[in-house]
Write an enzyme that holds these catalytic residues in place. Structure first.
Site, short mmCIF file in Angstrom:
data_model
loop_
_atom_site.label_atom_id
_atom_site.label_comp_id
_atom_site.label_asym_id
_atom_site.label_seq_id
_atom_site.Cartn_x
_atom_site.Cartn_y
_atom_site.Cartn_z
N SER A 63 -13.56 -3.97 0.75
CA SER A 63 -14.46 -2.90 -0.45
C SER A 63 -15.61 -3.25 0.02
O SER A 63 -16.61 -3.35 -0.44
CB SER A 63 -14.03 -3.64 -1.90
OG SER A 63 -12.59 -3.35 -2.16
N PRO A 64 -16.12 -3.00 1.69
CA PRO A 64 -17.83 -3.51 1.89
C PRO A 64 -18.88 -2.03 1.81
O PRO A 64 -19.80 -2.34 1.87
CB PRO A 64 -17.70 -3.42 3.80
CG PRO A 64 -16.55 -2.82 3.54
CD PRO A 64 -15.31 -2.68 2.80
N TYR A 79 0.50 -1.04 -0.52
CA TYR A 79 0.05 -0.04 0.05
C TYR A 79 1.31 0.91 -0.39
O TYR A 79 1.19 1.59 1.21
CB TYR A 79 -0.79 -0.07 0.74
CG TYR A 79 -2.02 -1.04 1.50
CD1 TYR A 79 -2.01 -1.55 -0.31
CD2 TYR A 79 -2.75 -1.44 2.38
CE1 TYR A 79 -3.19 -2.77 0.25
CE2 TYR A 79 -3.76 -2.59 2.66
CZ TYR A 79 -3.66 -3.20 1.00
OH TYR A 79 -4.69 -4.33 1.28
N HIS A 125 -0.63 -12.55 0.83
CA HIS A 125 -1.90 -10.94 0.50
C HIS A 125 -2.85 -11.83 -0.68
O HIS A 125 -3.53 -11.54 -1.50
CB HIS A 125 -1.33 -10.36 0.22
CG HIS A 125 -1.49 -8.62 0.10
ND1 HIS A 125 -1.42 -7.73 -0.16
CD2 HIS A 125 -3.03 -8.83 -0.07
CE1 HIS A 125 -2.28 -6.88 -0.59
NE2 HIS A 125 -3.16 -7.56 -0.71
#
Length: 330
Positions: free
Chosen positions: A203-204, A58, A124
């Site tokens: 990503s909710p 990230y 990941h």
């Protein structure tokens, strides 16, 4: 009122059922700065959101560094940290699940975070050339060495979870799940519940679609992967925007935020289901907070299902290039 506390896998570690994703701190969706990010973390702590998720890629370490600076400066208590490694950006993009690579990346992450260990460390992605049993053994070594408390897998299928869990119990699985991505309902959420594994839903809020205003393509900077994502390209985007607007009107009619309603729906799928929305700002984080008070009874869930039934979204959740090492099982 505070968010319900749930156990993280079978570690004995209790976390709020709503977590925080720090991917945006790395500049993945637009410019950010450390002061703004730290203000966002202040808001998270004030709201009782103390389970924070990051990864080595990230911002190529930026997100972890921002978190590390915050932890060093503020010294907050009761924070649970998860990070990840395995993805080597390309081109071509590669996945490395070897012990040497994962341990080296973990050590780098701990240095950036200013910690001697983390509660949760994910592979990941799963490299299909590496048997998942070997990954479980590697993670077990890292647990035994005291560097992590538990391990997770991301974007995996139910059969991969069961194979890994048989070697060393898995703490959490992190896959995409929301009102517009329902695939985990086809076995994965149930498998996690049966095995005592937390299901962490990334990503909710649908990559910004379920907000007080939906994300606009015109506001996306060059390089934003959503610009080539099938759900954000036409004609799919316009269709999806219209359907989300129906849900937005429903939420506002009930006097609740759109993001809060979307998150409450995810949490209603099981006590082991932990949504992990992300943002760069305290203002957006505060839109989530009524999720803890929205009752998702059978009638409410039925109303939402009538507006957004499973499979309503147009377009795949990823483009072909984005599907590298994402396991498909249906």
């Amino acid at each position: 009122m505070s968010f319900k506390q749930v156990e993280l896998g079978r570690t004995g570690i209790m976390v709020p059922q709503l977590a925080f994703g720090a991917m945006s701190f790395g500049g993945m969706f637009g410019p950010t700065d450390e002061e703004t990010s730290h203000a966002c973390l202040d808001a998270a702590i004030e709201a009782g959101i103390t389970f924070w998720d990051t990864a080595n890629i990230y911002g190529m370490g930026v997100s972890e560094t921002v978190l590390g600076h915050y932890l060093a400066a503020k010294k907050p208590e009761g924070i649970t940290i998860a990070t990840k490694a395995s993805i080597i950006p390309g081109p071509p993009r590669r996945i490395d699940n070897s012990y040497d690579y994962l341990r080296s990346e973990l050590e780098g992450s701990l240095e950036k975070l200013g910690l001697s260990s983390v509660e949760l460390f994910y592979a990941h992605r799963h490299d299909p050339e590496t048997p998942i049993e070997e990954v479980a053994e590697t993670m077990g070594r890292l647990i035994d060495e005291g560097l992590i408390k538990g391990y997770g897998l991301s974007e995996v299928a139910p059969y991969t979870l069961s194979r890994a869990h048989a070697v060393r119990p898995v703490t959490a699985v992190q896959n995409e799940y929301s009102l517009w991505t329902r695939l985990p309902e086809l076995g994965l959420i149930r498998s996690c519940a049966e095995l005592g594994v937390s299901f962490v839903a990334f990503s909710p809020v649908a990559r910004g679609m379920f907000g007080e205003t939906s994300v606009d393509r015109a506001d996306m900077r060059e390089g934003d992967f959503r610009l080539s994502n099938p759900r954000f390209t036409e004609p799919n985007y316009s269709h999806n925007l219209a359907k989300v607007e129906e849900f937005r009107q429903w939420a506002h009619g009930r006097g609740v935020s759109v993001a809060g309603a979307a998150l409450a729906w995810v949490m209603a799928q099981g006590d082991h289901v932990i949504p992990i929305p992300g943002t760069r700002t305290a203002a957006h984080l505060n839109e989530w907070l009524d999720a803890q008070k929205i009752e998702m009874d059978a009638a409410t869930l039925a109303e939402i299902e009538a507006i957004l039934p499973a499979g309503w979204a147009w377009g795949d959740r990823y483009g072909d290039k984005q599907m590298v090492a994402v396991e498909r099982y249906c």
